[in-house]
Scaffold this motif. Structure first.
Motif, PDB file in Angstrom:
ATOM      1  N   ARG A 129      -2.116  -1.092  -3.241  1.00 49.62           N
ATOM      2  CA  ARG A 129      -3.295  -0.308  -2.836  1.00 49.62           C
ATOM      3  C   ARG A 129      -2.891   1.144  -2.639  1.00 49.62           C
ATOM      4  O   ARG A 129      -1.832   1.423  -2.076  1.00 49.62           O
TER       5      ARG A 129
ATOM      6  N   ILE B 141      -3.914   4.635  -0.913  1.00 50.59           N
ATOM      7  CA  ILE B 141      -4.804   5.082   0.149  1.00 50.59           C
ATOM      8  C   ILE B 141      -4.549   6.549   0.492  1.00 50.59           C
ATOM      9  O   ILE B 141      -3.457   6.933   0.909  1.00 50.59           O
TER      10      ILE B 141
ATOM     11  N   ARG C 103     -10.013   2.813  -7.890  1.00 47.64           N
ATOM     12  CA  ARG C 103      -8.590   2.462  -7.923  1.00 47.64           C
ATOM     13  C   ARG C 103      -7.879   2.896  -6.643  1.00 47.64           C
ATOM     14  O   ARG C 103      -6.894   2.290  -6.231  1.00 47.64           O
TER      15      ARG C 103
ATOM     16  N   GLU D 299      -8.359   4.207  -2.434  1.00 49.39           N
ATOM     17  CA  GLU D 299      -9.292   4.235  -1.297  1.00 49.39           C
ATOM     18  C   GLU D 299      -9.059   5.542  -0.547  1.00 49.39           C
ATOM     19  O   GLU D 299      -7.926   5.998  -0.426  1.00 49.39           O
TER      20      GLU D 299
ATOM     21  N   ALA E 259       0.834  -1.196   0.000  1.00 44.68           N
ATOM     22  CA  ALA E 259       0.000   0.000   0.000  1.00 44.68           C
ATOM     23  C   ALA E 259       0.868   1.244   0.000  1.00 44.68           C
ATOM     24  O   ALA E 259       1.940   1.266   0.617  1.00 44.68           O
TER      25      ALA E 259
END
Lengths: 263, 403
Positions: free
Chosen positions: B260, B262, B330, B332, B235
């Protein structure tokens, strides 16, 4: 067909410069604005521009910014603006009303619903400061579908290459911003304005209104010599804020007379 | 080998990221926006421009910034390994200067003779004033009067660098009002002025251009991760006001589907109160400052004021590319409160010997959750986008300490 075309046709056949008066809806409250609208029409305003208040008026100077804050504090909303137009229409059938504002309140209301409600209320056109031709497809089709004029702004920075695109879907009239700057700042040189008006008129085939920084009857008369219509906003708004309705209407009357007798 | 995907191919020719972005500006500015777009499209591929950007990034900004293993916070949180991209070590103490350097170099090439900028926390103002001073261009910075008060050290820094500060009193005197005033100035002096916007918002080409200049963060970090641990992080995390440091970190990872992304918005006193600045988590699409994006607004489309303990995050909008990445899923977007940011501000100082700015302290609050979520095998990359020197006074006040 809005009330704008017959209004400008009559001015043209009389060889008279027109006078467009601006007032902010809800400044300082709805009833005062209604009195102002009625009074402005009675004092000779050929077209009313009714400001739709917005929290972030990026193209306006301090006078209109403060008016917008007062209007919002009084609880004015876009719905309230349309209600004002409707009340105005009960006494004044013929004076065109053009709503002037920024994109987000129209967008939040929904372009379609806004256009249909504005037409039903008796508005004739809309000026939206921050929707340039590049972004206007949705808004323009909503206005078109409801028979409202989309009045565009042209600026000193709008060059010959760009001008046709700017005026392409304009109807009613074109609003020429006489100077680079915010509302109320000060107008450009008369010679430059005359040349620009001719350019915009040729490109659009429409009457050209000139505003931004017109404050005195003398200046209104100078602009009236070269433009189809003179627009005054900040000066009236300032007079209303500091001296009240009667004085503001008196000023508007002298500005209307000056514009009408310019030629 | 990664394949280009739709996420990294934005915006389109009209400056749209999906339905977001665009060019919602007054006609007076439209020719300027188009000229800027043309100049940027040309120079972004110009080898001399790129070479100059790279040279000053290295020698003046201090890039590349290090990638740092935050060992003691990793231990403290008891989960995934935490790595910081140390953009707080840049000249002027934040990521902001990457973008200022790019834009001022562009202004110079376009023959502009005057630089203006808006600023919230003052980091962008300081960075702009710094680069403008280096290239000998006069600089004027618009700053909300409220921010002038709560960021005094940065105001003094800008003055030292020769910039003129305009304290903006319209609205509530914060970042959005400063941006309005900068736009008004630009409308008044369009020919000679270059407006250095500080985040990935505003009319096209700003969101794409600012992202491109900031993408140096993600490009370096991606390479450094591969070099140091031979793999990409699970992430990548960054705080979001307008979203420039997050976009700069995210963009080079958009095609890496295993990473990920974020973003952490400022939840202020809580998302269930009116006092937050979380446009994605607490706003809806609208049009402001030249672009369509998520905004904090009331039912009538009037913009509401964001709140955050961090002056750099209390903007009521967010870059349109984030709005797009949010809607397509795509990236968060989470949030952290003032209280959490204060806690992380102190924790990071004590555990790592790094006093973070309040902005990345927000990101760290969610890194804590994520570390547990991912477990010991996980790897988190966080952009430490600014240092906390500028915040010591407001943090002391929040903690009830008299200096």
């Amino acid at each position: 067909m809005t009330r704008l075309a017959p209004t400008f046709a009559a001015l043209k056949s009389d060889n008279r410069a027109g006078f467009v008066a601006y007032v902010m809806a809800g400044d300082p409250d709805a009833d005062t604005t209604l009195k102002m609208m009625q009074g402005l029409a009675d004092k000779g305003a050929d077209v009313l521009e009714l400001g739709v208040p917005f929290t972030d008026p990026m193209a306006d100077g301090p006078t209109i910014q403060r008016a917008a804050i007062r209007a919002l504090e009084s609880g004015m909303t876009l719905k309230g603006v349309l209600a004002l137009v409707k009340r105005f229409r009960e006494t004044h059938k013929d004076t065109p009303v053009v709503l002037m504002g920024y994109a987000n309140p129209f967008f939040a209301y929904g372009f379609e619903k806004f256009a249909s409600d504005a037409a039903a209320a008796g508005a004739d056109g809309v000026i939206c400061v921050d929707i340039p031709p590049e972004e206007d497809t949705e808004f323009r089709s909503a206005l078109d579908a409801n028979g409202l004029s989309f009045v565009r702004l042209a600026a000193p920075t709008t060059d010959d290459k760009r001008l046709p695109q700017v005026v392409a879907h304009t109807s009613g009239f074109v609003y020429y911003v006489s100077t680079t700057g915010v509302t109320g700042a000060g107008s450009g040189a008369t010679g430059d304005i005359e040349a620009a008006v001719a350019r915009v008129r040729a490109a659009s085939g429409l009457p050209v209104a000139v505003g931004f920084g017109v404050k005195t009857p003398e200046r209104a008369q100078e602009i009236g010599k070269v433009a189809d219509t003179v627009v005054v906003g900040s000066a009236i708004v300032e007079e209303l804020a500091t001296k009240g309705v009667d004085q503001a209407l008196h000023l508007a009357g002298t500005l209307a007379d000056a514009a009408h007798s310019a030629r | 080998m990664t394949q280009p995907n739709a996420f990294s191919q934005q915006p389109d020719a009209e400056g749209r990221f999906g339905q977001f972005g665009g060019r919602y500006v007054a006609e007076t500015l439209m020719p300027n926006i188009l000229a800027l777009e043309e100049a940027y499209e040309h120079y972004k591929n110009d080898p001399d421009f790129i070479a100059e950007f790279d040279e000053f990034s290295r020698d003046f900004v201090g890039r590349p910034s290090p990638l740092y293993f935050a060992e003691r916070l990793t231990e403290e949180f008891g989960g995934a390994k935490i790595w910081f991209k140390r953009d707080e070590l840049n000249h002027t103490g934040a990521h902001k200067i990457n973008n200022c350097l790019g834009q001022v170099l562009l202004a110079k090439r376009m023959g502009k003779t005057r630089i203006i900028a808006e600023t919230g926390a003052g980091q962008h103002g300081v960075a702009t004033a710094t680069v403008a001073a280096r290239f000998g261009l006069p600089c004027e910075v618009f700053m909300g009067a409220t921010d002038v008060k709560r960021q005094k050290p940065n105001v003094f820094r800008m003055n030292l660098l020769g910039a003129k500060i305009h304290a903006v009193t319209s609205g509530r005197g914060t970042l959005k009002d400063a941006m309005n005033e900068a736009l008004r100035d630009w409308v008044t002096y369009p020919d000679e002025t270059f407006y250095v916007i500080g985040t990935v918002a505003g009319p096209h080409p700003y969101p794409a251009m600012v992202r491109d200049f900031q993408s140096v963060i993600g490009r370096e970090a991606r390479e450094q991760m591969l070099e140091r641990i031979g793999r990409l992080p699970d992430a990548a995390v960054a705080c979001i006001g307008g979203g420039s440091n997050a976009m700069g970190l995210f963009h080079p990872f958009l095609e890496d589907e295993g990473v990920r992304l974020i973003g952490v918005e400022a939840a202020g006193k809580g998302l269930d109160t009116p006092d937050h600045a979380a446009s994605l988590n607490g706003g809806r699409p609208g049009i402001l400052h030249g672009n369509k994006t998520y905004l904090l607004q009331d039912e009538d489309g009037q913009i509401t004021e964001g709140h955050s303990i961090s002056a750099g995050l209390d903007y009521p909008g967010i870059g349109p590319e984030h709005a797009f990445l949010h809607d397509v899923g795509r990236a968060e977007y989470r949030s952290a409160t003032d209280a959490e940011a204060l806690e992380m501000f102190q924790l990071c100082s004590q555990k790592e010997g790094i006093i973070p700015a309040l902005e990345p302290a927000h990101a760290l609050a969610r890194v804590r959750d994520l570390a547990k979520e991912l477990g010991k095998d996980g790897v988190i990359l966080m952009n430490m986008c600014g240092r906390g020197d500028k915040d010591v006074f407001s943090v002391a006040e929040a903690l009830g300490v008299e200096l």
